[in-house]
Design a protein around this motif. Structure first.
Motif, PDB file in Angstrom:
ATOM      1  N   THR A   3      42.762  16.772  62.674  1.00  0.00           N
ATOM      2  CA  THR A   3      42.657  15.429  62.108  1.00  0.00           C
ATOM      3  C   THR A   3      41.197  15.105  61.785  1.00  0.00           C
TER       4      THR A   3
ATOM      5  N   ILE B  22      38.296  12.407  61.151  1.00  0.00           N
ATOM      6  CA  ILE B  22      38.110  11.064  61.694  1.00  0.00           C
ATOM      7  C   ILE B  22      37.346  10.202  60.700  1.00  0.00           C
TER       8      ILE B  22
ATOM      9  N   ASP C  60      42.113   7.248  64.230  1.00  0.00           N
ATOM     10  CA  ASP C  60      42.186   8.717  64.126  1.00  0.00           C
ATOM     11  C   ASP C  60      41.777   9.393  65.435  1.00  0.00           C
TER      12      ASP C  60
ATOM     13  N   TYR D 185      44.550  10.898  67.739  1.00  0.00           N
ATOM     14  CA  TYR D 185      45.209  12.026  67.062  1.00  0.00           C
ATOM     15  C   TYR D 185      44.289  13.251  67.063  1.00  0.00           C
ATOM     16  N   TYR D 186      43.005  13.032  66.854  1.00  0.00           N
ATOM     17  CA  TYR D 186      42.021  14.124  66.932  1.00  0.00           C
ATOM     18  C   TYR D 186      42.029  14.721  68.335  1.00  0.00           C
TER      19      TYR D 186
ATOM     20  N   GLN E 141      46.326   0.317  63.297  1.00  0.00           N
ATOM     21  CA  GLN E 141      47.195   1.128  62.423  1.00  0.00           C
ATOM     22  C   GLN E 141      47.950   0.275  61.410  1.00  0.00           C
TER      23      GLN E 141
ATOM     24  N   LYS F 191      48.858   2.780  57.636  1.00  0.00           N
ATOM     25  CA  LYS F 191      47.719   3.619  58.055  1.00  0.00           C
ATOM     26  C   LYS F 191      47.016   4.214  56.834  1.00  0.00           C
TER      27      LYS F 191
ATOM     28  N   THR G  47      38.174   3.602  55.194  1.00  0.00           N
ATOM     29  CA  THR G  47      37.127   3.661  56.220  1.00  0.00           C
ATOM     30  C   THR G  47      36.171   2.481  56.124  1.00  0.00           C
TER      31      THR G  47
END
Length: 591
Positions: free
Chosen positions: A2, A4, A9, A12-13, A83, A168, A173
């Motif tokens: 994943t 970032i 994120d 999940y990373y 999210q 999501k 960003t």
């Protein structure tokens, strides 16, 4: 793996890189440490996202979180909210009901999550005056209040997970992630708008400075998560696969350290001062050779310079001191602690030296809420640590010193601006550079040193500049002085309000068989106490020029605190309020 780019994120990373860490987030419940794995963390965050969408939460809605302690639920809720494209508004639990009302209205929060009955009571007092608030949920089970488990239950239905994924994917960003209201030393709190990029870049650009053993470190988290310092660190922990244990409360930290045995903690200087004072007090109770050895080690530690700069004979003695004395300090802090990260205020150089000598180095850093927060930080590796500085500037951040000495910062970590206050935003961000309000300088090797706050410096009537923080930090080296505020703007000489360390004063009085009374009022009026503190002031005054020396002081009976109004939630002095509170003492000093 994943990539970032947004705050959600990180878990999940973590799952991709470290599989599923069984104790990713750990909170004590009913005397038992309850572990949440990375996998469960993500699953619950998705449940929260699904439930919020079913409640009608939309992109750019604001969700307030007020928690009196750090806990697993905070992090799950944070990711669940982000999210959906909504934003979190963390609020300090200790601020006044008026500030609750102001922040909830100013942010237009639609939902509010609280930790316990005490926080709920404060919210309920002003709930009718908050325009946009639809509902309050609690983490703890509280009669008459909806519980966050109701949302987890609603979110068990996964039929709208596709909607979560769409939300999501629609989060950029550069989108706003959170509004953090700075406690401020004066006036109404300011809403600092931080984007996903602001905080993500700060995590990634600070990561190379933190010597974590990825996937094998353990942290104890107890600084308020509503402050950007601890929150950013929690994302950094997730990036490095660090197991995070949440401390129960400040007064339980000693017990929690022994139970958790962390390898890393974050701290503020005030806490480190108290840790050192406790260690020192225990050493003072020793007798004979043990006492001599203790103070020999202290003396050695106070002369510490990194990287063997003191020579072979010093290093040989330090090795012995570490084995005989400093190893006991480490045991008292859990046994495995090898790193402390400090921020929020200036760290006394003696503490930087003594803890580094004890092989528990304090990585002092510098930053502000508006810079997400890290601008610079010390790093023990590769000669990146220098006592008395806040380290070197992190990657991708540009810092320059203005003509008047103010530190200016530019980079991806600089906030979007202040919420609903374009005028103030344009005052502090000029040509892309954020004006920090701090005065500082670089040494010849690129280490940044903070000397004072621009707004806190003042001139005496003789035209001499006084930098109060430097004087205050020096004076607090005395065990008799717990808190001090230097005053004297426009006056002929500097003076000070001093809150004595009442516990230590009582110990000192008992040893010397001096009757100082029992109440704080009696203690501050006692001639022996006043004379002894005068001795401390006279000794420490020698470090300053004649115009900087504290000529007169008055003692206060109050223990300065957040609740008492003298300190902000990050334990900084509310100078204007302290001045108002002790106006009669000011008049006594200067009239």
């Amino acid at each position: 793996m994943t990539s970032i780019t947004r705050l959600f994120d990180f878990p999940y990373y973590q799952q991709d890189k470290y599989t599923s860490i069984p104790d990713a987030l750990v909170t004590k419940q009913n005397g038992v440490w309850v572990k949440t794995s990375t996998q469960e963390y993500i699953a619950k965050a998705n449940s929260i996202s699904r439930a919020l969408l079913k409640l009608g939460v939309k992109k750019d809605d604001k969700i307030a979180i007020i928690s009196s302690n750090n806990r697993t639920e905070w992090n799950i809720l944070d990711i669940g909210v982000l999210q959906t494209g909504a934003q979190t508004v963390p609020i300090y639990p200790t601020i006044s009901e008026d500030d609750y009302e102001y922040i909830l209205n100013h942010s237009e929060a639609t939902y509010c999550f609280v930790s316990d009955a005490e926080v709920l009571h404060k919210v309920n007092l002003i709930k009718d005056k908050v325009t946009h608030l639809k509902e309050v949920y609690s983490f703890n089970e509280i009669e008459g209040c909806k519980n966050w488990n109701e949302l987890l239950k609603i979110g068990e239905d996964q039929s709208n997970q596709d909607e979560v994924e769409i939300c999501k994917n629609n989060v950029k960003t550069t989108d706003l992630a959170t509004i953090i209201y700075t406690s401020g030393t004066t006036g109404r709190p300011k809403g600092v708008m931080l984007s996903h990029q602001n905080i993500v870049s700060n995590v990634l650009d600070s990561a190379s400075r933190i010597p974590f053993e990825a996937g094998k470190s353990r942290a104890l988290s107890f600084l308020p998560i509503c402050h950007i310092f601890e929150r950013m660190i929690l994302y950094l922990y997730q990036y490095y696969g660090v197991s995070v244990y949440f401390g129960e409360a400040i007064d339980k930290i000693s017990d929690n350290l022994k139970e958790v045995q962390p390898t890393v903690i974050t701290a503020v200087p005030r806490l480190l001062e108290k840790v050192y004072d406790k260690i020192y007090a225990k050493g003072s109770e020793l007798t004979g050779i043990k006492k001599k050895l203790f103070f020999w080690a202290i003396d050695l530690g106070l002369r510490f310079e990194p990287y063997g700069a003191n020579g072979a004979w010093y290093e040989f003695q330090l090795k012995i001191a570490r084995k005989l004395i400093f190893s006991k300090w480490k045991e008292g802090l859990g046994g495995n602690l090898d790193l402390m990260v400090s921020g929020s205020a200036a760290l006394q150089t003696r503490l930087a030296r003594i803890f580094a000598a004890a092989e528990i180095p304090v990585m002092e850093g510098y930053g502000l809420t508006e810079t997400s927060p890290v601008i610079s930080v010390n790093d023990m590796r590769n000669h990146g640590f220098r006592v008395g500085t806040v380290g070197k500037v992190i990657d991708h951040v540009d810092v320059k010193i203005a003509e008047d000495g103010e530190i200016l910062c530019k980079g991806p970590n600089v906030m979007i601006g202040y919420y609903k206050d374009e005028k103030l935003t344009n005052e502090v961000i000029v040509d892309g550079y954020f004006h920090t309000g701090d005065i500082g300088e670089f040494d010849q090797d690129g280490f940044l040193r903070i000397t004072d706050r621009k707004k806190e410096m003042f001139k005496t009537s003789g035209g001499k500049y006084i930098a109060p923080q430097i004087i205050e930090n020096t004076m607090k080296q005395s065990r008799f002085i717990d808190q001090i505020m230097v005053i004297g703007d426009g006056q002929k000489m500097p003076g000070a309000f001093i809150q004595p360390n009442f516990d230590f004063v009582k110990e000192w009085a008992a040893i010397h068989k001096i009757n100082v009374g029992t109440t704080n009022e009696e203690i501050i009026s006692n001639a022996h106490v006043i004379a002894r503190i005068q001795e401390e002031i006279d000794t420490l005054n020698e470090k300053f020029g004649n115009w900087e020396k504290i000529k007169r002081f008055e003692l206060t009976p109050d223990v300065w605190s957040v609740e008492g109004g003298q300190l902000t939630p990050t334990l900084k002095l509310k100078r204007k309020i302290v001045m108002q509170m002790y106006k009669p003492l000011f008049d006594k000093i200067y009239n």
